[in-house]
Write a protein that holds these residues in place. Structure first.
Motif, PDB file in Angstrom:
ATOM      1  N   LEU A   6      63.512   3.947  -8.719  1.00  0.00           N
ATOM      2  CA  LEU A   6      64.108   2.646  -8.377  1.00  0.00           C
ATOM      3  C   LEU A   6      65.027   2.715  -7.157  1.00  0.00           C
ATOM      4  O   LEU A   6      65.920   1.883  -7.003  1.00  0.00           O
ATOM      5  CB  LEU A   6      64.866   2.099  -9.601  1.00  0.00           C
ATOM      6  N   HIS A   7      64.800   3.708  -6.291  1.00  0.00           N
ATOM      7  CA  HIS A   7      65.600   3.785  -5.059  1.00  0.00           C
ATOM      8  C   HIS A   7      64.769   4.514  -4.000  1.00  0.00           C
ATOM      9  O   HIS A   7      64.667   5.745  -4.017  1.00  0.00           O
ATOM     10  CB  HIS A   7      66.919   4.513  -5.346  1.00  0.00           C
ATOM     11  N   THR A   8      64.174   3.761  -3.080  1.00  0.00           N
ATOM     12  CA  THR A   8      63.312   4.354  -2.041  1.00  0.00           C
ATOM     13  C   THR A   8      63.447   3.565  -0.730  1.00  0.00           C
ATOM     14  O   THR A   8      63.809   2.386  -0.742  1.00  0.00           O
ATOM     15  CB  THR A   8      61.819   4.319  -2.450  1.00  0.00           C
ATOM     16  N   HIS A   9      63.128   4.245   0.363  1.00  0.00           N
ATOM     17  CA  HIS A   9      63.211   3.599   1.688  1.00  0.00           C
ATOM     18  C   HIS A   9      61.883   3.662   2.432  1.00  0.00           C
ATOM     19  O   HIS A   9      61.140   4.647   2.326  1.00  0.00           O
ATOM     20  CB  HIS A   9      64.280   4.278   2.542  1.00  0.00           C
ATOM     21  N   SER A  10      61.621   2.610   3.198  1.00  0.00           N
ATOM     22  CA  SER A  10      60.468   2.586   4.111  1.00  0.00           C
ATOM     23  C   SER A  10      60.996   2.498   5.544  1.00  0.00           C
ATOM     24  O   SER A  10      62.217   2.479   5.757  1.00  0.00           O
ATOM     25  CB  SER A  10      59.585   1.370   3.819  1.00  0.00           C
ATOM     26  N   ASP A  38      65.288  -0.871   0.846  1.00  0.00           N
ATOM     27  CA  ASP A  38      65.722  -0.572   2.206  1.00  0.00           C
ATOM     28  C   ASP A  38      67.172  -1.018   2.417  1.00  0.00           C
ATOM     29  O   ASP A  38      67.686  -1.883   1.709  1.00  0.00           O
ATOM     30  CB  ASP A  38      64.783  -1.259   3.210  1.00  0.00           C
ATOM     31  N   HIS A  39      67.817  -0.424   3.425  1.00  0.00           N
ATOM     32  CA  HIS A  39      69.206  -0.773   3.724  1.00  0.00           C
ATOM     33  C   HIS A  39      69.281  -2.204   4.255  1.00  0.00           C
ATOM     34  O   HIS A  39      68.723  -2.514   5.319  1.00  0.00           O
ATOM     35  CB  HIS A  39      69.783   0.165   4.792  1.00  0.00           C
ATOM     36  N   ASP A  40      69.945  -3.060   3.505  1.00  0.00           N
ATOM     37  CA  ASP A  40      70.269  -4.433   3.943  1.00  0.00           C
ATOM     38  C   ASP A  40      69.059  -5.255   4.366  1.00  0.00           C
ATOM     39  O   ASP A  40      69.187  -6.146   5.223  1.00  0.00           O
ATOM     40  CB  ASP A  40      71.314  -4.397   5.087  1.00  0.00           C
ATOM     41  N   VAL A  63      66.923  -3.958  -2.689  1.00  0.00           N
ATOM     42  CA  VAL A  63      67.607  -3.765  -1.403  1.00  0.00           C
ATOM     43  C   VAL A  63      68.875  -2.957  -1.681  1.00  0.00           C
ATOM     44  O   VAL A  63      69.473  -3.085  -2.753  1.00  0.00           O
ATOM     45  CB  VAL A  63      67.923  -5.130  -0.727  1.00  0.00           C
ATOM     46  N   GLU A  64      69.237  -2.085  -0.733  1.00  0.00           N
ATOM     47  CA  GLU A  64      70.476  -1.292  -0.850  1.00  0.00           C
ATOM     48  C   GLU A  64      71.496  -1.882   0.115  1.00  0.00           C
ATOM     49  O   GLU A  64      71.316  -1.807   1.338  1.00  0.00           O
ATOM     50  CB  GLU A  64      70.200   0.184  -0.519  1.00  0.00           C
ATOM     51  N   ILE A  65      72.537  -2.461  -0.442  1.00  0.00           N
ATOM     52  CA  ILE A  65      73.483  -3.243   0.360  1.00  0.00           C
ATOM     53  C   ILE A  65      74.729  -2.418   0.677  1.00  0.00           C
ATOM     54  O   ILE A  65      75.388  -1.892  -0.230  1.00  0.00           O
ATOM     55  CB  ILE A  65      73.866  -4.530  -0.401  1.00  0.00           C
ATOM     56  N   SER A 253      65.090   8.307  -6.509  1.00  0.00           N
ATOM     57  CA  SER A 253      65.112   9.539  -5.719  1.00  0.00           C
ATOM     58  C   SER A 253      65.866   9.361  -4.400  1.00  0.00           C
ATOM     59  O   SER A 253      66.269  10.323  -3.787  1.00  0.00           O
ATOM     60  CB  SER A 253      63.681   9.972  -5.398  1.00  0.00           C
ATOM     61  N   ASP A 254      66.046   8.094  -3.948  1.00  0.00           N
ATOM     62  CA  ASP A 254      66.572   7.819  -2.598  1.00  0.00           C
ATOM     63  C   ASP A 254      65.648   8.456  -1.554  1.00  0.00           C
ATOM     64  O   ASP A 254      66.099   8.981  -0.537  1.00  0.00           O
ATOM     65  CB  ASP A 254      68.008   8.322  -2.449  1.00  0.00           C
ATOM     66  N   PHE A 255      64.354   8.384  -1.848  1.00  0.00           N
ATOM     67  CA  PHE A 255      63.342   8.967  -0.950  1.00  0.00           C
ATOM     68  C   PHE A 255      63.390   8.301   0.427  1.00  0.00           C
ATOM     69  O   PHE A 255      63.448   7.082   0.530  1.00  0.00           O
ATOM     70  CB  PHE A 255      61.952   8.764  -1.573  1.00  0.00           C
ATOM     71  N   HIS A 256      63.371   9.134   1.480  1.00  0.00           N
ATOM     72  CA  HIS A 256      63.323   8.638   2.861  1.00  0.00           C
ATOM     73  C   HIS A 256      62.082   9.128   3.600  1.00  0.00           C
ATOM     74  O   HIS A 256      61.628   8.469   4.528  1.00  0.00           O
ATOM     75  CB  HIS A 256      64.557   9.088   3.647  1.00  0.00           C
ATOM     76  N   GLY A 257      61.591  10.318   3.245  1.00  0.00           N
ATOM     77  CA  GLY A 257      60.450  10.893   3.968  1.00  0.00           C
ATOM     78  C   GLY A 257      60.700  12.344   4.296  1.00  0.00           C
ATOM     79  O   GLY A 257      61.694  12.927   3.839  1.00  0.00           O
TER      80      GLY A 257
HETATM   81 MN    MN Z   1      69.314   4.867  -0.151  1.00  0.00          MN
END
Ligand code: MN
Ligand code: AMP
Ligand code: MN
Ligand code: MN
Length: 284
Positions: A6-10, A38-40, A63-65, A253-257
């Motif tokens: 429940l925490h990932t970024h594209s 994603d951030h904001d 969204v991660e604010i 996971s706060d996955f970014h790549g």
């Molecule tokens: Mn994050």
């Protein structure tokens, strides 16, 4: 918690994969419930959802604010990330994000300007190229990557330690939206508020507990569990605060790549027997 992240970024923020590729990767990893946070920005969710439907992944809007809180009687404010999940009515939150995006775009220019003064390197054009010209998607991670590619630092972390973090020459202090307003707006959007990675703010134990108390009193819903790289004593202290306020928990996971290989898609902490996952409350 296999199959939930429940925490990932594209690449709508500082992740490496497009929203579509992120969902394909989640399918390969046998993830059945995924939030794109994603951030904001929620701009990637529609695109991600097209693949989620094909792959039968339950995509949770997210969204991660970037926000802030402060203790009464002190002027000091502290940054905190609030993850919003499962919005049924995104409009109020989209309005808040419009403000955040303006702050983010303006800050990126100010950071690059400060950086130019100390490095004689104007990073803005290189950073804009990374985000297809969308200045409101620029995070400090992008600026760190530009510094790394120009060989001005030999690790991404060094870019933060030497230039970008608080107290360093290219740091820009910001008035992000207050945590109270973020939680209120998420409620108006009929979503859930999650206090992201509580062990990652360089706070004392007292301030970490205070932050969780405040989050709970403001109506926050859940706290994200910390990964095993954080000290057991810190994780247990956070578990006690969660129990005290009867908060739910979230896992991500706060996955970014590949540029952040220590964050692995689908690799999330386990709950204790007493803890209840926020996903139990998601509407079908
Ligand atoms: Mn994050
Ligand atoms: P921003 O929202 O623009 O401040 O950038 C946030 C991103 O920068 C986060 O995704 C973090 O991964 C990264 N970041 C923030 N602070 C640090 C730090 N002190 N060291 C390394 N990475 C950081
Ligand atoms: Mn990030
Ligand atoms: Mn974060």
């Amino acid at each position: 918690m296999q199959g939930i992240d429940l925490h990932t970024h594209s690449n709508i923020s500082d992740g490496a994969l497009s929203p579509e590729d992120l969902l394909q990767f989640a399918h390969q990893k046998a993830i059945h419930t995924l939030a794109l946070t994603d951030h904001d920005s929620m701009d990637g969710i529609h695109r991600a959802n097209l693949v989620a439907k094909q792959q039968q992944i339950n995509l949770i809007s997210g969204v991660e604010i970037s926000s802030q809180w402060h203790r009464p009687n002190t002027k000091k404010s502290y940054g905190v990330h609030i993850v919003a999940l499962n919005m049924q009515n995104p409009e109020p939150l989209e309005q808040l994000l419009t403000q955040q995006k303006m702050i983010r775009a303006q800050r990126a220019k100010e950071i690059c300007h400060k950086l130019y003064k100390v490095t004689a390197y104007d990073a803005l054009d290189d950073v804009l190229a990374m985000v297809d010209g969308h200045a409101d998607r620029i995070t400090r991670s992008h600026i760190a990557q530009a510094l790394y590619q120009k060989k001005l630092v030999n690790r991404l972390q060094t870019a933060f330690d030497v230039y970008l973090k608080q107290g360093k020459p290219a740091y820009v202090a910001l008035q992000w939206v207050d945590m109270a307003q973020v939680i209120t707006t998420i409620k108006q959007s009929q979503g859930f508020s999650i206090l992201a990675h509580p062990a990652e703010y360089d706070l004392s134990a007292t301030n970490t507990r205070y932050m969780i108390d405040l989050f709970a009193h403001l109506g926050g819903d859940a706290v994200e569990l910390s990964h095993a790289n954080k000290p057991l004593s810190t994780r247990q202290m956070i578990d006690r605060s969660i129990a005290q306020h009867q908060l739910k928990v979230s896992v991500g996971s706060d996955f970014h790549g590949e540029h952040m290989p220590w964050r692995v898609l689908g690799q999330v902490p386990c709950l204790t027997a007493q803890q209840v996952g926020i996903w139990e409350l998601f509407s079908p």
